[in-house]
Design a protein around this motif. Sequence first.
Motif, PDB file in Angstrom:
ATOM      1  N   GLY A  16       6.361   4.640  18.867  1.00  0.00           N
ATOM      2  CA  GLY A  16       5.579   3.211  18.824  1.00  0.00           C
ATOM      3  C   GLY A  16       4.034   3.118  17.923  1.00  0.00           C
ATOM      4  O   GLY A  16       4.168   2.161  16.901  1.00  0.00           O
ATOM      5  N   GLY A  17       3.761   4.067  17.982  1.00  0.00           N
ATOM      6  CA  GLY A  17       1.813   4.706  17.182  1.00  0.00           C
ATOM      7  C   GLY A  17       2.772   4.754  16.050  1.00  0.00           C
ATOM      8  O   GLY A  17       1.807   4.358  14.937  1.00  0.00           O
ATOM      9  N   ARG A  18       3.779   5.772  16.024  1.00  0.00           N
ATOM     10  CA  ARG A  18       4.159   5.427  14.503  1.00  0.00           C
ATOM     11  C   ARG A  18       4.633   4.576  13.838  1.00  0.00           C
ATOM     12  O   ARG A  18       4.786   4.505  12.194  1.00  0.00           O
ATOM     13  CB  ARG A  18       5.278   7.033  14.629  1.00  0.00           C
ATOM     14  CG  ARG A  18       5.046   8.780  15.140  1.00  0.00           C
ATOM     15  CD  ARG A  18       5.543   9.267  15.245  1.00  0.00           C
ATOM     16  NE  ARG A  18       6.642   9.486  15.888  1.00  0.00           N
ATOM     17  CZ  ARG A  18       6.913   9.371  17.668  1.00  0.00           C
ATOM     18  NH1 ARG A  18       6.480  10.390  18.533  1.00  0.00           N
ATOM     19  NH2 ARG A  18       7.956   9.707  17.743  1.00  0.00           N
ATOM     20  N   LEU A  19       5.293   3.951  14.828  1.00  0.00           N
ATOM     21  CA  LEU A  19       6.008   2.127  13.531  1.00  0.00           C
ATOM     22  C   LEU A  19       4.605   1.760  13.510  1.00  0.00           C
ATOM     23  O   LEU A  19       5.220   1.351  12.761  1.00  0.00           O
ATOM     24  CB  LEU A  19       7.509   2.132  14.808  1.00  0.00           C
ATOM     25  CG  LEU A  19       7.356   0.714  14.106  1.00  0.00           C
ATOM     26  CD1 LEU A  19       8.065   0.965  12.875  1.00  0.00           C
ATOM     27  CD2 LEU A  19       8.475  -0.018  15.049  1.00  0.00           C
ATOM     28  N   TRP A  20       3.469   1.344  13.804  1.00  0.00           N
ATOM     29  CA  TRP A  20       2.213   0.638  13.982  1.00  0.00           C
ATOM     30  C   TRP A  20       2.068   0.310  12.709  1.00  0.00           C
ATOM     31  O   TRP A  20       1.559  -0.404  12.044  1.00  0.00           O
ATOM     32  CB  TRP A  20       1.478   0.736  15.176  1.00  0.00           C
ATOM     33  CG  TRP A  20       1.019  -0.396  14.548  1.00  0.00           C
ATOM     34  CD1 TRP A  20      -0.636  -0.602  14.210  1.00  0.00           C
ATOM     35  CD2 TRP A  20       0.432  -1.154  15.975  1.00  0.00           C
ATOM     36  NE1 TRP A  20      -1.275  -1.137  13.883  1.00  0.00           N
ATOM     37  CE2 TRP A  20      -0.786  -1.860  15.603  1.00  0.00           C
ATOM     38  CE3 TRP A  20       0.594  -1.561  17.048  1.00  0.00           C
ATOM     39  CZ2 TRP A  20      -1.055  -2.940  16.299  1.00  0.00           C
ATOM     40  CZ3 TRP A  20       0.191  -2.741  17.663  1.00  0.00           C
ATOM     41  CH2 TRP A  20      -0.417  -3.351  17.690  1.00  0.00           C
ATOM     42  N   PRO A  21       1.181   1.433  11.479  1.00  0.00           N
ATOM     43  CA  PRO A  21       0.778   1.603  10.790  1.00  0.00           C
ATOM     44  C   PRO A  21       1.945   1.191   9.518  1.00  0.00           C
ATOM     45  O   PRO A  21       1.353   0.775   8.272  1.00  0.00           O
ATOM     46  CB  PRO A  21       0.314   3.418  10.470  1.00  0.00           C
ATOM     47  CG  PRO A  21       1.310   3.725  11.028  1.00  0.00           C
ATOM     48  CD  PRO A  21       1.363   3.148  12.388  1.00  0.00           C
ATOM     49  N   LYS A  22       3.360   0.494   9.777  1.00  0.00           N
ATOM     50  CA  LYS A  22       4.010  -0.004   8.554  1.00  0.00           C
ATOM     51  C   LYS A  22       4.389  -0.984   9.354  1.00  0.00           C
ATOM     52  O   LYS A  22       4.653  -1.944   8.626  1.00  0.00           O
ATOM     53  CB  LYS A  22       5.667   1.358   8.914  1.00  0.00           C
ATOM     54  CG  LYS A  22       5.791   2.706   9.738  1.00  0.00           C
ATOM     55  CD  LYS A  22       5.794   3.282   8.267  1.00  0.00           C
ATOM     56  CE  LYS A  22       6.073   4.780   8.339  1.00  0.00           C
ATOM     57  NZ  LYS A  22       5.704   5.005   7.555  1.00  0.00           N
ATOM     58  N   LEU A  23       3.304  -2.005  10.017  1.00  0.00           N
ATOM     59  CA  LEU A  23       3.728  -2.719  10.537  1.00  0.00           C
ATOM     60  C   LEU A  23       2.896  -3.684  10.301  1.00  0.00           C
ATOM     61  O   LEU A  23       2.453  -4.934  10.106  1.00  0.00           O
ATOM     62  CB  LEU A  23       4.753  -3.503  11.831  1.00  0.00           C
ATOM     63  CG  LEU A  23       5.718  -2.628  12.009  1.00  0.00           C
ATOM     64  CD1 LEU A  23       6.541  -3.021  13.007  1.00  0.00           C
ATOM     65  CD2 LEU A  23       6.834  -2.786  11.164  1.00  0.00           C
ATOM     66  N   SER A  24       1.394  -3.261  10.672  1.00  0.00           N
ATOM     67  CA  SER A  24       0.566  -3.708  10.332  1.00  0.00           C
ATOM     68  C   SER A  24      -1.454  -2.718  10.405  1.00  0.00           C
ATOM     69  O   SER A  24      -1.236  -1.825  10.290  1.00  0.00           O
ATOM     70  CB  SER A  24       0.170  -4.266  12.151  1.00  0.00           C
ATOM     71  OG  SER A  24      -1.553  -4.554  12.401  1.00  0.00           O
ATOM     72  N   ASP A  25      -2.098  -3.465   9.745  1.00  0.00           N
ATOM     73  CA  ASP A  25      -3.431  -2.595   9.630  1.00  0.00           C
ATOM     74  C   ASP A  25      -4.612  -2.252  10.837  1.00  0.00           C
ATOM     75  O   ASP A  25      -5.290  -1.982  10.194  1.00  0.00           O
ATOM     76  CB  ASP A  25      -4.296  -3.266   7.896  1.00  0.00           C
ATOM     77  CG  ASP A  25      -2.671  -2.967   6.974  1.00  0.00           C
ATOM     78  OD1 ASP A  25      -2.080  -2.119   6.584  1.00  0.00           O
ATOM     79  OD2 ASP A  25      -3.135  -4.344   5.536  1.00  0.00           O
ATOM     80  N   HIS A  26      -3.668  -3.434  11.747  1.00  0.00           N
ATOM     81  CA  HIS A  26      -4.940  -3.257  12.412  1.00  0.00           C
ATOM     82  C   HIS A  26      -4.881  -2.507  13.664  1.00  0.00           C
ATOM     83  O   HIS A  26      -4.338  -1.267  13.735  1.00  0.00           O
ATOM     84  CB  HIS A  26      -4.748  -4.828  13.487  1.00  0.00           C
ATOM     85  CG  HIS A  26      -4.781  -5.650  13.189  1.00  0.00           C
ATOM     86  ND1 HIS A  26      -5.944  -6.721  14.365  1.00  0.00           N
ATOM     87  CD2 HIS A  26      -4.356  -6.430  12.102  1.00  0.00           C
ATOM     88  CE1 HIS A  26      -6.038  -7.937  12.994  1.00  0.00           C
ATOM     89  NE2 HIS A  26      -5.442  -8.019  12.328  1.00  0.00           N
ATOM     90  N   GLU A  27      -6.151  -1.660  14.597  1.00  0.00           N
ATOM     91  CA  GLU A  27      -6.384  -1.301  14.828  1.00  0.00           C
ATOM     92  C   GLU A  27      -5.016  -0.614  15.949  1.00  0.00           C
ATOM     93  O   GLU A  27      -4.636  -1.461  16.239  1.00  0.00           O
ATOM     94  CB  GLU A  27      -7.597  -1.304  16.370  1.00  0.00           C
ATOM     95  CG  GLU A  27      -7.826   0.110  16.457  1.00  0.00           C
ATOM     96  CD  GLU A  27      -8.076   0.769  16.041  1.00  0.00           C
ATOM     97  OE1 GLU A  27      -7.874   3.030  16.579  1.00  0.00           O
ATOM     98  OE2 GLU A  27      -8.953   1.847  14.620  1.00  0.00           O
ATOM     99  N   GLY A  32       4.713   2.366   4.501  1.00  0.00           N
ATOM    100  CA  GLY A  32       3.694   2.303   4.870  1.00  0.00           C
ATOM    101  C   GLY A  32       3.261   4.101   5.833  1.00  0.00           C
ATOM    102  O   GLY A  32       4.148   4.101   4.781  1.00  0.00           O
ATOM    103  N   PRO A  33       2.025   3.758   5.701  1.00  0.00           N
ATOM    104  CA  PRO A  33       1.428   5.370   6.010  1.00  0.00           C
ATOM    105  C   PRO A  33       1.742   5.650   7.163  1.00  0.00           C
ATOM    106  O   PRO A  33       2.821   5.063   7.675  1.00  0.00           O
ATOM    107  CB  PRO A  33      -0.252   5.439   6.783  1.00  0.00           C
ATOM    108  CG  PRO A  33       0.008   3.571   7.011  1.00  0.00           C
ATOM    109  CD  PRO A  33       0.742   2.888   5.487  1.00  0.00           C
ATOM    110  N   THR A  34       1.667   6.862   7.242  1.00  0.00           N
ATOM    111  CA  THR A  34       2.527   7.882   8.835  1.00  0.00           C
ATOM    112  C   THR A  34       1.461   8.320   9.260  1.00  0.00           C
ATOM    113  O   THR A  34       0.312   8.748   8.973  1.00  0.00           O
ATOM    114  CB  THR A  34       3.169   9.423   8.457  1.00  0.00           C
ATOM    115  OG1 THR A  34       4.374   8.740   7.077  1.00  0.00           O
ATOM    116  CG2 THR A  34       3.767  10.234   9.186  1.00  0.00           C
TER     117      THR A  34
END
Length: 394
Positions: free
Chosen positions: A200-211, A191-193
């Motif tokens: 948690g913010g760095r992990l978020w785009p690995k798990l979801s495409d939402h804002e 996923g994107p970095t």
Amino acid sequence: MTAEGDENYLTTAEVARRLQVKPETVYAYVSRGMLTSVRARGRRGSLFAAGEVERLASRSVEHSGVVERIESQLTLLQDDELYYRGHPARSLATTATVEQVAHFLWTGQPIPSGQPGQPEAVDGFVVGREGVLLARRAMEVVPDGARLTDRLRVAVAVLGAADPLRFDLSTPAVTAAAGTLIETLVAALPGPTAARTTLGGRLWPKLSDHEPRPELLDATLILLADHGLAVSTVAARVAASARANLYAVISAGLGALDGQYHGAAPTLAYEFLARAMDDPLTALSDQLRSGEPVPGFGHKIYQQHDPRADVLLELLGDHPVVDTIAALAERTPKLPNSDLAIAAIMHAYDFRPDAGDALFALARMIGWTAHALEEYAAPALRFRTLGIYTGRTT
């Protein structure tokens, strides 16, 4: 070794009666260094200091051997609340960063004052480009259908093999390695970095495409960081007792976490909640008919409410998935637990289906590290118990 007086000493038979074991077991304790036998002038047989026997008796002694009592300053579960070193976890989840809570658990040093929730409030975890590339290559070895936790297990083993200083078990070395490991694993996940933000913010785009809503994942990582002597934590402590390095300790924890009765709980709650969002009553009825527990409800420790679920569901606000949980809760006497709260976050923001187990694993690495540090300061190999052979003798 001889006894100068026998008024404070017990015979083998007396020790056996006190510990409720056979005399042969008493000598097994001696051979393992758990008891010290002495001799008295003019008397036959071994004697044992009464004080030492009482200390051993204070542990849980069973016919199968001695179960070592684990003393810890890390986590308290009391009156339906979770505390880290005396501080309510529910408060830390919304006022501190993941890094701050991790260092607090690892060292006991107070969380420094600063702007709550800002990564600048404490030194963040360090990550190196070389380590991220190595972890990514390791994760790519597993089949396409593998879960995120499978990728994490492989990456931990490879990163450990690549660390020539992994056997430095000093607190500064272990905490530095743990922070780097967690940060590296997050960065290496598919996923994107994200730009500079909280963990948690760095992990978020690995798990979801939402804002992104970093505060949700930060709170989740903090609330799941430790929960006392869960089975995976005991596995990690046993490994640390053998002076296994940090990577091996975390691998031991990940192995136990992979069991269907432990780390898989968020996924089971996620699947049940998916059915319940379409029709709560039918989903609950079908689950009850199966004779299996309702995933995401009930807890062996918490009686009225799970504080971790309280915080996470409150952060979700008025999302429709919270209404579904409320509808289910009205029809079951058991409380919504943290697994259900994680499942709710996953559905609310369309996380990948295996995200819950990965969140659990990454968060618990913080706790396993803290328990390993306690274990490194305790006597080594203290968890060996006595087995009773029940097979054939001829």
